[in-house]
Design a protein around this motif. Structure first.
Motif, PDB file in Angstrom:
ATOM      1  N   LEU A  75       0.831  -1.204   0.000  1.00 25.32           N
ATOM      2  CA  LEU A  75       0.000   0.000   0.000  1.00 25.32           C
ATOM      3  C   LEU A  75       0.866   1.254   0.000  1.00 25.32           C
ATOM      4  N   SER A  76       1.952   1.239   0.752  1.00 20.57           N
ATOM      5  CA  SER A  76       2.856   2.392   0.762  1.00 20.57           C
ATOM      6  C   SER A  76       3.416   2.645  -0.626  1.00 20.57           C
ATOM      7  N   VAL A 129       0.679   4.103  -2.993  1.00 17.63           N
ATOM      8  CA  VAL A 129       0.445   5.521  -2.747  1.00 17.63           C
ATOM      9  C   VAL A 129       1.548   6.362  -3.374  1.00 17.63           C
ATOM     10  N   GLU A 181      -3.684  10.511   1.764  1.00 15.69           N
ATOM     11  CA  GLU A 181      -4.518  10.057   2.876  1.00 15.69           C
ATOM     12  C   GLU A 181      -5.773   9.337   2.362  1.00 15.69           C
ATOM     13  N   THR A 217      -6.166   7.691  -0.427  1.00 19.21           N
ATOM     14  CA  THR A 217      -5.797   6.387  -0.980  1.00 19.21           C
ATOM     15  C   THR A 217      -5.494   5.385   0.124  1.00 19.21           C
ATOM     16  N   ILE A 218      -4.746   5.803   1.123  1.00 20.98           N
ATOM     17  CA  ILE A 218      -4.395   4.899   2.230  1.00 20.98           C
ATOM     18  C   ILE A 218      -5.652   4.440   2.964  1.00 20.98           C
ATOM     19  N   ARG A 219      -6.506   5.380   3.303  1.00 18.95           N
ATOM     20  CA  ARG A 219      -7.699   5.025   4.086  1.00 18.95           C
ATOM     21  C   ARG A 219      -8.703   4.224   3.260  1.00 18.95           C
ATOM     22  N   GLY A 224      -5.962   1.248   5.407  1.00 19.64           N
ATOM     23  CA  GLY A 224      -4.732   1.596   6.099  1.00 19.64           C
ATOM     24  C   GLY A 224      -4.857   2.884   6.884  1.00 19.64           C
ATOM     25  N   PRO A 259      -2.560   6.461   7.628  1.00 17.90           N
ATOM     26  CA  PRO A 259      -1.349   7.208   7.257  1.00 17.90           C
ATOM     27  C   PRO A 259      -0.327   7.162   8.399  1.00 17.90           C
ATOM     28  N   SER A 303       0.287  13.568   5.796  1.00 16.24           N
ATOM     29  CA  SER A 303       0.410  12.147   5.471  1.00 16.24           C
ATOM     30  C   SER A 303       1.633  11.871   4.625  1.00 16.24           C
ATOM     31  N   THR A 328       6.462   8.804   2.296  1.00 17.19           N
ATOM     32  CA  THR A 328       5.167   8.473   2.871  1.00 17.19           C
ATOM     33  C   THR A 328       5.126   7.017   3.296  1.00 17.19           C
ATOM     34  N   ALA A 388       2.293   3.742   5.136  1.00 18.82           N
ATOM     35  CA  ALA A 388       0.981   3.301   5.603  1.00 18.82           C
ATOM     36  C   ALA A 388       1.147   2.252   6.687  1.00 18.82           C
TER      37      ALA A 388
END
Length: 265
Positions: A23-24, A27, A49, A51-53, A57, A59, A70, A100, A102
């Protein structure tokens, strides 16, 4: 965690870290695709933020030590820890370092990349190319039986051979359920020096390379760090696990292909 305590991860725990890494990496890729002239770093932060959520996930940077964003978004001579802002508008010819991460199921993924914005100078192209090579060389050195100094030496030798400065006071780190775990990983050093690397270590390796001097200044906000001579800086980072089979990069998407070699300029 006690100071200076290195937390080894089991194979199952390393597998569990892969989702945070994926995920990191996703992003970071999406932000790179949206980083264009006219876009503000605050817009990129909001996209990160979201995309992560959207994938369950959290941030990893937001609120960490009081950091408000984030992402860290650092432009040109800004080395690290740039706070996203609506006033920071990307321009043609800039380079933008985005850092960044996650948190997924309690595990943290951490990565960074420096992106060219529009058409950049030959100096900046070389800086990005060399700094990425430094990162891959550091990742390749993350093998059981090697030492922390082997990572730093691999990074430093490539950067300085290209005529660039290696930031001394900041570096990589262990990572797991906390974003920053022991050990600290300098981006300079000597072969066979320092802590012996062991299977189960998970490290975030992140060279910060300046086009000029290695010296820096910290801005009044207490976060932003800039080159002392005003020349550009680049920052690349990936999270890597040390396994019986060698280094395994965790902050990648499934179809990721390593784009460059670590051959010197």
């Amino acid at each position: 965690m006690r100071a200076n305590t290195v937390i080894l991860k089991s194979p199952d725990e390393i597998d569990a870290m892969r989702e945070a890494g994926r995920l990191s990496a996703k992003v970071l890729r999406i932000l790179g695709e949206h980083a264009k002239p006219g876009v503000s770093t605050l817009e990129l932060d909001e996209l990160a933020e979201e995309t992560i959520r959207s994938e369950g996930g959290i941030p990893a940077f937001k609120g960490y030590g009081g950091f408000p964003g984030s992402i860290c978004a650092s432009i040109n001579d800004q080395i690290i820890h740039g706070i996203p802002s609506a006033k920071a508008i990307l321009r043609d010819g800039d380079i933008l370092s985005i850092d960044t991460g996650a948190t997924v199921d309690g595990w943290v993924g951490d990565n960074a990349w420096t992106f060219p914005i529009g058409k950049v100078s030959d100096e900046k192209k070389k800086l990005l190319r060399v700094t990425e090579k430094c990162m891959w060389a550091g990742l390749d050195a993350a093998r059981a039986g090697n030492h922390l100094g082997d990572i730093g030496h691999a990074i430093q030798s490539i950067a300085e051979r290209a005529g660039f400065g290696v930031v001394r006071d900041y570096g990589g780190h262990g990572i797991g359920r906390d974003m920053h775990e022991s050990p600290h990983i300098p981006n300079h050093g000597f072969r066979h020096w320092g802590l012996t690397l062991r299977v189960g270590m998970v490290l975030a390796i992140e060279p910060m390379i300046n086009a000029g001097t290695h010296k820096f200044v910290t801005m009044p906000d207490g976060w932003l760090v800039c080159t002392k001579d005003g020349k550009p800086s680049a920052h690349f980072e990936k999270t890597v696990a040390i396994t019986e089979d060698g280094p395994v990069v965790l902050t990648t998407e499934p179809d990721f292909k390593r784009p460059v070699s670590t051959e010197s300029e």
